[in-house]
Design a protein around this motif. Structure first.
Motif, mmCIF file in Angstrom:
data_model
loop_
_atom_site.group_PDB
_atom_site.id
_atom_site.type_symbol
_atom_site.label_atom_id
_atom_site.label_comp_id
_atom_site.label_asym_id
_atom_site.label_seq_id
_atom_site.Cartn_x
_atom_site.Cartn_y
_atom_site.Cartn_z
ATOM 1 N N ILE A 105 -8.166 74.369 70.811
ATOM 2 C CA ILE A 105 -7.399 75.528 70.363
ATOM 3 C C ILE A 105 -6.923 75.209 68.948
ATOM 4 O O ILE A 105 -6.199 74.231 68.731
ATOM 5 C CB ILE A 105 -6.208 75.800 71.295
ATOM 6 C CG1 ILE A 105 -6.704 76.011 72.731
ATOM 7 C CG2 ILE A 105 -5.411 76.996 70.807
ATOM 8 C CD1 ILE A 105 -5.613 75.948 73.772
ATOM 9 N N PHE A 106 -7.350 76.012 67.999
ATOM 10 C CA PHE A 106 -7.002 75.806 66.593
ATOM 11 C C PHE A 106 -5.889 76.784 66.215
ATOM 12 O O PHE A 106 -6.045 77.996 66.375
ATOM 13 C CB PHE A 106 -8.229 76.014 65.701
ATOM 14 C CG PHE A 106 -9.331 75.035 65.987
ATOM 15 C CD1 PHE A 106 -9.371 73.812 65.333
ATOM 16 C CD2 PHE A 106 -10.316 75.318 66.921
ATOM 17 C CE1 PHE A 106 -10.378 72.894 65.601
ATOM 18 C CE2 PHE A 106 -11.326 74.412 67.198
ATOM 19 C CZ PHE A 106 -11.349 73.193 66.536
ATOM 20 N N LEU A 107 -4.774 76.235 65.730
ATOM 21 C CA LEU A 107 -3.607 77.032 65.377
ATOM 22 C C LEU A 107 -3.072 76.601 64.020
ATOM 23 O O LEU A 107 -3.276 75.458 63.600
ATOM 24 C CB LEU A 107 -2.488 76.811 66.403
ATOM 25 C CG LEU A 107 -2.798 77.065 67.867
ATOM 26 C CD1 LEU A 107 -1.749 76.425 68.746
ATOM 27 C CD2 LEU A 107 -2.840 78.555 68.117
ATOM 28 N N THR A 108 -2.377 77.496 63.384
ATOM 29 C CA THR A 108 -1.627 77.147 62.178
ATOM 30 C C THR A 108 -0.179 77.517 62.439
ATOM 31 O O THR A 108 0.114 78.637 62.855
ATOM 32 C CB THR A 108 -2.164 77.912 60.955
ATOM 33 O OG1 THR A 108 -3.542 77.573 60.764
ATOM 34 C CG2 THR A 108 -1.379 77.542 59.705
ATOM 35 N N VAL A 109 0.714 76.548 62.226
ATOM 36 C CA VAL A 109 2.137 76.803 62.407
ATOM 37 C C VAL A 109 2.833 76.640 61.060
ATOM 38 O O VAL A 109 2.378 75.894 60.200
ATOM 39 C CB VAL A 109 2.782 75.864 63.458
ATOM 40 C CG1 VAL A 109 2.165 76.071 64.823
ATOM 41 C CG2 VAL A 109 2.679 74.415 63.043
ATOM 42 N N CYS A 110 3.924 77.349 60.901
ATOM 43 C CA CYS A 110 4.728 77.234 59.693
ATOM 44 C C CYS A 110 5.755 76.134 59.915
ATOM 45 O O CYS A 110 6.549 76.199 60.852
ATOM 46 C CB CYS A 110 5.406 78.567 59.392
ATOM 47 S SG CYS A 110 6.419 78.509 57.909
ATOM 48 N N LYS A 111 5.709 75.120 59.066
ATOM 49 C CA LYS A 111 6.669 74.023 59.194
ATOM 50 C C LYS A 111 7.978 74.440 58.532
ATOM 51 O O LYS A 111 8.249 74.136 57.382
ATOM 52 C CB LYS A 111 6.137 72.751 58.561
ATOM 53 C CG LYS A 111 7.067 71.579 58.755
ATOM 54 C CD LYS A 111 6.621 70.355 58.017
ATOM 55 C CE LYS A 111 7.681 69.291 58.120
ATOM 56 N NZ LYS A 111 7.387 68.119 57.327
ATOM 57 N N ASP A 112 8.773 75.167 59.270
ATOM 58 C CA ASP A 112 10.074 75.595 58.780
ATOM 59 C C ASP A 112 11.203 74.800 59.434
ATOM 60 O O ASP A 112 12.371 75.091 59.266
ATOM 61 C CB ASP A 112 10.270 77.094 58.999
ATOM 62 C CG ASP A 112 10.109 77.498 60.457
ATOM 63 O OD1 ASP A 112 9.819 76.625 61.306
ATOM 64 O OD2 ASP A 112 10.263 78.694 60.748
ATOM 65 N N ARG A 113 10.811 73.787 60.217
ATOM 66 C CA ARG A 113 11.762 72.879 60.878
ATOM 67 C C ARG A 113 11.012 71.601 61.224
ATOM 68 O O ARG A 113 9.793 71.542 61.130
ATOM 69 C CB ARG A 113 12.360 73.527 62.112
ATOM 70 C CG ARG A 113 11.302 73.835 63.150
ATOM 71 C CD ARG A 113 11.700 74.895 64.098
ATOM 72 N NE ARG A 113 10.586 75.827 64.136
ATOM 73 C CZ ARG A 113 10.528 76.850 64.908
ATOM 74 N NH1 ARG A 113 11.498 77.112 65.723
ATOM 75 N NH2 ARG A 113 9.495 77.632 64.902
ATOM 76 N N SER A 114 11.727 70.596 61.681
ATOM 77 C CA SER A 114 11.083 69.304 61.946
ATOM 78 C C SER A 114 10.518 69.183 63.355
ATOM 79 O O SER A 114 9.735 68.292 63.629
ATOM 80 C CB SER A 114 12.054 68.156 61.686
ATOM 81 O OG SER A 114 13.163 68.260 62.547
ATOM 82 N N GLN A 115 10.914 70.086 64.263
ATOM 83 C CA GLN A 115 10.452 70.020 65.647
ATOM 84 C C GLN A 115 10.174 71.405 66.188
ATOM 85 O O GLN A 115 10.881 72.357 65.867
ATOM 86 C CB GLN A 115 11.538 69.387 66.514
ATOM 87 C CG GLN A 115 11.135 68.117 67.144
ATOM 88 C CD GLN A 115 12.245 67.564 68.024
ATOM 89 O OE1 GLN A 115 13.033 68.289 68.616
ATOM 90 N NE2 GLN A 115 12.291 66.258 68.121
ATOM 91 N N MET A 116 9.143 71.497 67.001
ATOM 92 C CA MET A 116 8.846 72.721 67.732
ATOM 93 C C MET A 116 8.730 72.371 69.211
ATOM 94 O O MET A 116 8.422 71.242 69.569
ATOM 95 C CB MET A 116 7.541 73.347 67.242
ATOM 96 C CG MET A 116 7.628 73.864 65.848
ATOM 97 S SD MET A 116 6.138 74.747 65.398
ATOM 98 C CE MET A 116 6.771 75.690 64.039
#
Length: 107
Positions: free
Chosen positions: A13-24
């Motif tokens: 599964i290929f995803l792009t996340v926005c790094k707007d914090r240090s943890q998800m």
């Protein structure tokens, strides 16, 4: 929930996340020793393992259990600047699952 269409092959599964914090937070589940969920960051040909879970024994991991994905070690260190981080989630085995809600995987 995402699972492998063919339990004999890994699902990617290929995803792009926005790094707007240090943890998800996300919700993987596994059962049986041969099932695993692994998350990598991918930058061109370079992959870095960020998370891995395999089953412990014969039972399922807890339903609804939240797991943290640490993004602090990748991308720009300045969290005031949003950065897109490409991720690859690998589901291995018949009983590897990645749960989602409203098309979201990482929260």
């Amino acid at each position: 929930m995402y699972t492998a269409a063919d339990p004999e092959k890994n699902a990617y599964i290929f995803l792009t996340v926005c790094k707007d914090r240090s943890q998800m937070i996300f919700y993987p589940r596994v059962s049986q020793p041969q099932s695993m969920v692994t998350v990598y960051s991918q930058d061109g040909q370079h992959k870095r393992k960020l998370f891995h879970i395999g089953a412990r024994g014969q039972g399922w991991t807890e339903v609804g259990m939240q797991y943290a994905l640490d993004l602090s070690c990748i991308g720009p260190g300045d969290l005031d600047k949003d950065a897109d981080i490409p991720l690859v989630v690998v589901l291995q085995g018949k009983w590897a699952q990645l749960w989602f809600k409203d098309d979201g995987v990482f929260f």
